[in-house]
Design an enzyme around this catalytic site. Structure first.
Site, short mmCIF file in Angstrom:
data_model
loop_
_atom_site.label_atom_id
_atom_site.label_comp_id
_atom_site.label_asym_id
_atom_site.label_seq_id
_atom_site.Cartn_x
_atom_site.Cartn_y
_atom_site.Cartn_z
N SER A 81 0.84 -1.19 0.00
CA SER A 81 0.00 0.00 0.00
C SER A 81 0.88 1.25 0.00
O SER A 81 1.59 1.49 -0.97
CB SER A 81 -0.96 -0.03 1.19
OG SER A 81 -1.96 0.96 1.05
N ASP A 168 -8.85 -4.85 -6.32
CA ASP A 168 -8.38 -3.77 -5.44
C ASP A 168 -9.15 -2.48 -5.73
O ASP A 168 -9.08 -1.95 -6.85
CB ASP A 168 -6.89 -3.54 -5.67
CG ASP A 168 -6.26 -2.66 -4.61
OD1 ASP A 168 -6.97 -1.82 -4.02
OD2 ASP A 168 -5.05 -2.81 -4.37
N HIS A 200 -7.38 -5.03 -1.82
CA HIS A 200 -6.24 -4.22 -1.39
C HIS A 200 -5.59 -4.91 -0.20
O HIS A 200 -5.84 -4.61 0.95
CB HIS A 200 -6.71 -2.81 -1.00
CG HIS A 200 -5.60 -1.84 -0.86
ND1 HIS A 200 -4.75 -1.50 -1.88
CD2 HIS A 200 -5.18 -1.11 0.22
CE1 HIS A 200 -3.87 -0.61 -1.47
NE2 HIS A 200 -4.10 -0.36 -0.19
#
Length: 225
Positions: A81, A168, A200
């Site tokens: 991330s 995602d 995600h």
């Protein structure tokens, strides 16, 4: 770590233990902008993503080389991330500084990220714009461009591993595939792993395990030969 204002802590991590068991040296930093060290520290990366925090990552490499017996040509940046953004930022803004970079569902375009946030996050818009920029502000728009690795992929020189979930909502898999396509076009080695049933982050153990194996194989085939 993610966030970008999360905090890495001293606690059990099966991923860290896996890498340690494979013989790797790990340094898990809380670069400027992380929580846990006061509000002033958390604000140090406001409108400076890919700037000061990346300098911290380079300093981490220098520390490893000087104090932990790590070869200067063997240091890898890895994260998920926001950590993935940092890996991509290292690849594009400090090309050749690191032996390889591992991007787990990392942000590559700051404007695209802000545009993807759901409407009910509007209450946090002040915080969001302080970190990622406000696309409606011309000065911020320039910042978003200049600190987005997506626009500087021609600079990547070190091998890159990209891991992405097909579903995602924060980082579209199409952006990850653009990274892979553009970096490969430059002749730089790129490995790409896409999980069709993940978002995600990887929630399924079999996918997470395969991700670990892929990362170690990637490093064996690139930096350890």
């Amino acid at each position: 770590h993610g966030g970008p204002t999360a905090q890495s802590q001293r606690r059990f991590s099966h991923f860290r233990q896996y890498l340690l068991a494979k013989g790797y040296t790990l340094l898990v930093p809380n670069v400027r902008g992380s929580t846990g060290y006061g509000k002033s520290y958390t604000k140090l990366d406001n409108l400076d993503l890919g700037g000061g925090p990346l300098k911290d990552i380079v300093a981490c490499k220098q520390w490893l080389v000087k104090n932990a017996g790590v070869g200067a040509d063997k240091v890898v940046v890895m994260g998920g991330s926001y950590g993935g953004y940092m890996a991509l930022a290292a690849a594009t803004f400090t090309p050749g500084e690191f032996a390889a970079n591992v991007d787990y569902f990392g942000v590559s375009d700051l404007k695209s990220l802000v545009d993807s946030f759901p409407p009910y996050w509007a209450a946090f818009s002040g915080f969001i714009y302080q970190k990622f920029g406000d696309p409606k502000n011309p000065a911020h728009a320039q910042y978003q461009h200049d600190r987005s690795p997506a626009y500087f992929l021609d600079r990547v020189r070190s091998p890159l591993l990209v891991v992405q979930g097909r579903n995602d909502p924060r980082v579209p898999y199409t952006e990850a595939e653009q990274i892979v396509e553009k970096v490969r076009a430059n002749g730089t080695p790129v490995w790409y792993l896409r999980a069709e049933n993940e978002g995600h982050g990887f929630a399924r153990k079999e996918n997470a395990d395969f991700r670990f194996y892929a990362m170690v194989r990637f490093m064996q085939e690139t930096i350890l030969k």
